[in-house]
Design a protein around this motif. Structure first.
Motif, PDB file in Angstrom:
ATOM      1  N   ILE A  33       1.270  -1.589  -0.064  1.00 41.87           N
ATOM      2  CA  ILE A  33       0.228  -0.163   0.049  1.00 41.87           C
ATOM      3  C   ILE A  33       0.487   1.468  -0.134  1.00 41.87           C
ATOM      4  CG2 ILE A  33      -1.576   1.163   0.980  1.00 41.87           C
ATOM      5  CD1 ILE A  33      -2.918  -1.420   2.496  1.00 41.87           C
ATOM      6  N   SER A  34       1.717   1.163   0.850  1.00 40.98           N
ATOM      7  CA  SER A  34       2.274   2.545   0.682  1.00 40.98           C
ATOM      8  C   SER A  34       3.598   3.097  -0.288  1.00 40.98           C
ATOM      9  CB  SER A  34       3.609   2.593   2.559  1.00 40.98           C
ATOM     10  OG  SER A  34       4.622   1.334   2.308  1.00 40.98           O
ATOM     11  N   TYR A  35       3.855   1.648  -0.890  1.00 37.58           N
ATOM     12  CA  TYR A  35       4.813   1.712  -1.782  1.00 37.58           C
ATOM     13  C   TYR A  35       3.929   2.502  -3.544  1.00 37.58           C
ATOM     14  CZ  TYR A  35       7.780   0.640  -5.910  1.00 37.58           C
ATOM     15  OH  TYR A  35       7.925   0.329  -7.752  1.00 37.58           O
ATOM     16  N   GLU A  36       2.969   1.461  -2.963  1.00 39.69           N
ATOM     17  CA  GLU A  36       1.580   2.039  -5.067  1.00 39.69           C
ATOM     18  C   GLU A  36       1.099   3.594  -4.527  1.00 39.69           C
ATOM     19  OE1 GLU A  36       1.058   0.202  -7.316  1.00 39.69           O
ATOM     20  OE2 GLU A  36       2.170  -1.387  -6.301  1.00 39.69           O
ATOM     21  N   ASP A  37       1.012   3.458  -3.478  1.00 41.87           N
ATOM     22  CA  ASP A  37       0.429   5.325  -2.636  1.00 41.87           C
ATOM     23  C   ASP A  37       1.760   6.203  -3.300  1.00 41.87           C
ATOM     24  OD1 ASP A  37      -1.959   4.463  -1.384  1.00 41.87           O
ATOM     25  OD2 ASP A  37      -1.374   5.106   0.503  1.00 41.87           O
ATOM     26  N   LYS A  38       2.849   5.899  -3.346  1.00 45.18           N
ATOM     27  CA  LYS A  38       4.104   6.608  -3.448  1.00 45.18           C
ATOM     28  C   LYS A  38       4.829   6.651  -4.948  1.00 45.18           C
ATOM     29  CE  LYS A  38       6.924   6.203   0.701  1.00 45.18           C
ATOM     30  NZ  LYS A  38       8.372   5.178   0.900  1.00 45.18           N
ATOM     31  N   GLU A  39       3.825   5.486  -5.620  1.00 47.95           N
ATOM     32  CA  GLU A  39       3.697   5.720  -7.298  1.00 47.95           C
ATOM     33  C   GLU A  39       3.183   6.569  -7.824  1.00 47.95           C
ATOM     34  OE1 GLU A  39       6.396   4.217  -9.438  1.00 47.95           O
ATOM     35  OE2 GLU A  39       7.745   4.466  -7.136  1.00 47.95           O
ATOM     36  N   LEU A  40       2.149   6.505  -7.179  1.00 51.41           N
ATOM     37  CA  LEU A  40       0.630   7.103  -7.731  1.00 51.41           C
ATOM     38  C   LEU A  40       0.644   8.142  -7.705  1.00 51.41           C
ATOM     39  CD1 LEU A  40      -2.467   7.077  -9.090  1.00 51.41           C
ATOM     40  CD2 LEU A  40      -3.171   7.146  -7.025  1.00 51.41           C
ATOM     41  N   LYS A  41       1.772   8.915  -6.482  1.00 50.72           N
ATOM     42  CA  LYS A  41       2.056  10.378  -6.090  1.00 50.72           C
ATOM     43  C   LYS A  41       2.957  10.660  -6.999  1.00 50.72           C
ATOM     44  CE  LYS A  41       3.602  13.884  -3.317  1.00 50.72           C
ATOM     45  NZ  LYS A  41       3.993  15.034  -3.747  1.00 50.72           N
ATOM     46  N   LYS A  42       3.714   9.886  -8.017  1.00 45.42           N
ATOM     47  CA  LYS A  42       5.347  10.406  -8.575  1.00 45.42           C
ATOM     48  C   LYS A  42       4.317  10.884  -9.766  1.00 45.42           C
ATOM     49  CE  LYS A  42       8.939   8.179  -6.485  1.00 45.42           C
ATOM     50  NZ  LYS A  42       9.500   6.983  -6.826  1.00 45.42           N
ATOM     51  N   HIS A  43       3.813  10.099 -10.127  1.00 42.86           N
ATOM     52  CA  HIS A  43       2.819   9.366 -11.115  1.00 42.86           C
ATOM     53  C   HIS A  43       2.430  11.276 -11.213  1.00 42.86           C
ATOM     54  CE1 HIS A  43       0.816   8.367 -14.880  1.00 42.86           C
ATOM     55  NE2 HIS A  43      -0.675   8.635 -14.221  1.00 42.86           N
ATOM     56  N   TYR A  44       0.864  11.616 -10.662  1.00 41.02           N
ATOM     57  CA  TYR A  44       0.345  12.708 -10.733  1.00 41.02           C
ATOM     58  C   TYR A  44       1.082  13.763 -10.644  1.00 41.02           C
ATOM     59  CZ  TYR A  44      -3.828  10.148 -10.047  1.00 41.02           C
ATOM     60  OH  TYR A  44      -5.534  10.305 -10.884  1.00 41.02           O
ATOM     61  N   ASP A  45       2.819  13.815  -9.820  1.00 39.25           N
ATOM     62  CA  ASP A  45       4.117  15.238 -10.293  1.00 39.25           C
ATOM     63  C   ASP A  45       4.593  14.812 -11.322  1.00 39.25           C
ATOM     64  OD1 ASP A  45       2.969  15.770  -7.217  1.00 39.25           O
ATOM     65  OD2 ASP A  45       5.236  14.011  -6.614  1.00 39.25           O
ATOM     66  N   SER A  46       4.892  14.252 -12.130  1.00 39.57           N
ATOM     67  CA  SER A  46       5.597  13.937 -13.351  1.00 39.57           C
ATOM     68  C   SER A  46       4.361  14.360 -14.274  1.00 39.57           C
ATOM     69  CB  SER A  46       5.852  12.566 -13.590  1.00 39.57           C
ATOM     70  OG  SER A  46       4.647  11.844 -13.854  1.00 39.57           O
ATOM     71  N   LEU A  47       3.001  14.396 -13.934  1.00 37.23           N
ATOM     72  CA  LEU A  47       1.506  14.898 -15.219  1.00 37.23           C
ATOM     73  C   LEU A  47       1.701  16.382 -14.896  1.00 37.23           C
ATOM     74  CD1 LEU A  47      -0.422  12.111 -15.168  1.00 37.23           C
ATOM     75  CD2 LEU A  47       0.873  12.444 -16.611  1.00 37.23           C
ATOM     76  N   LYS A  48       2.445  16.629 -13.881  1.00 37.67           N
ATOM     77  CA  LYS A  48       2.127  17.779 -13.243  1.00 37.67           C
ATOM     78  C   LYS A  48      -0.028  18.703 -13.070  1.00 37.67           C
ATOM     79  CE  LYS A  48       5.912  20.198 -14.803  1.00 37.67           C
ATOM     80  NZ  LYS A  48       7.294  19.518 -15.451  1.00 37.67           N
ATOM     81  N   VAL A  49      -0.441  17.500 -12.624  1.00 37.73           N
ATOM     82  CA  VAL A  49      -1.398  17.517 -11.867  1.00 37.73           C
ATOM     83  C   VAL A  49      -2.112  17.677 -10.785  1.00 37.73           C
ATOM     84  CG1 VAL A  49      -2.774  17.163 -14.431  1.00 37.73           C
ATOM     85  CG2 VAL A  49      -2.229  15.604 -12.594  1.00 37.73           C
ATOM     86  N   THR A  50      -3.089  17.768 -10.125  1.00 38.32           N
ATOM     87  CA  THR A  50      -3.526  17.647  -8.547  1.00 38.32           C
ATOM     88  C   THR A  50      -3.788  16.258  -8.791  1.00 38.32           C
ATOM     89  OG1 THR A  50      -3.542  20.184  -8.459  1.00 38.32           O
ATOM     90  CG2 THR A  50      -4.293  18.578  -6.323  1.00 38.32           C
ATOM     91  N   PRO A  51      -3.801  15.541  -7.924  1.00 36.17           N
ATOM     92  CA  PRO A  51      -4.397  13.849  -7.294  1.00 36.17           C
ATOM     93  C   PRO A  51      -5.757  13.757  -7.084  1.00 36.17           C
ATOM     94  CG  PRO A  51      -2.494  14.051  -6.676  1.00 36.17           C
ATOM     95  CD  PRO A  51      -2.845  15.586  -7.011  1.00 36.17           C
ATOM     96  N   PRO A  52      -6.814  13.667  -7.369  1.00 32.91           N
ATOM     97  CA  PRO A  52      -7.824  13.446  -6.988  1.00 32.91           C
ATOM     98  C   PRO A  52      -7.943  13.713  -5.211  1.00 32.91           C
ATOM     99  CG  PRO A  52      -7.872  11.150  -8.014  1.00 32.91           C
ATOM    100  CD  PRO A  52      -7.042  12.224  -8.591  1.00 32.91           C
ATOM    101  N   SER A  53      -8.764  13.815  -4.252  1.00 31.22           N
ATOM    102  CA  SER A  53      -8.065  13.834  -3.000  1.00 31.22           C
ATOM    103  C   SER A  53      -9.079  12.986  -2.014  1.00 31.22           C
ATOM    104  CB  SER A  53      -8.782  15.147  -2.233  1.00 31.22           C
ATOM    105  OG  SER A  53      -8.935  14.916  -0.595  1.00 31.22           O
TER     106      SER A  53
END
Length: 196
Positions: A33-53
């Protein structure tokens, strides 16, 4: 010419064996879970978009719980259509549900796909959402991992279990009498209703 043909066939056989072994290793890869959450955050950061809260997003209508031993449980809440977040993003603690041991049903591991299909996919499309809570950060249950890969339910959110889920599950598994008012809840982990 015959030697070249035989050498070519041996190479093909060895390559096929290596591919099968690689697939077997990937199939049993645990979900962290913690790894997947970090990877998802990296993905949204690379797209320069705000992830859904996901702040304040602890429960849905249908919940799947995975305990430390990999056992699977299911419970449902009353469906309430949410048209806007109305301050949900300010909620950092899960609300007290008054969940009871009788509300939680144990699912036979081999029946996970059928059980979830019957209890979620029979609802209207916008209600095909599953919240998954795990007592461990690493999920190794092969039936659950196969379920994730099957894409039967396409909208899901994976999180750690809440204090209330852990407590009620403990009482259910021990067959003890459960009365929520007797529990010393950690108010830093749960939002209890005001008693007037």
């Amino acid at each position: 010419m015959a030697k070249i043909f035989i050498a070519f066939m041996i190479c093909l056989l060895l390559l096929n064996c290596a591919k099968k072994e690689e697939k077997a290793v990937n199939k049993n890869k645990p979900y962290i879970i913690s790894y997947e959450d970090k990877e998802l955050k990296k993905h949204y950061d690379s797209l320069k978009v705000t992830p859904p809260s996901t702040k304040g997003f602890f429960y849905g209508e249908s919940q799947l719980i995975i305990d430390k031993k990999g056992n699977l449980y299911f419970y449902q809440k009353e469906y309430i259509q949410i048209l806007c977040s109305y301050g949900r993003e300010k909620d950092t603690l899960p609300h007290f549900l008054n969940l009871q041991p009788k509300d939680i049903v144990k699912i036979p591991k081999k029946c996970l796909n059928d059980f979830l299909s019957e209890n979620i996919l029979t609802k209207e499309k916008k209600r095909h959402i599953l919240i998954i809570g795990s007592q461990s950060d690493t999920i190794k249950n092969p039936y659950f991992l196969d379920f994730l890969k099957s894409n039967i339910i396409q909208t899901y959110y994976i999180r750690r279990t809440t204090q209330e889920e852990d407590t009620v599950l403990k009482y259910k598994n021990n067959s003890d009498y459960y009365y929520s008012d007797d529990i010393k809840w950690d108010r830093t982990k749960i939002k209890l209703p005001n008693k007037n």
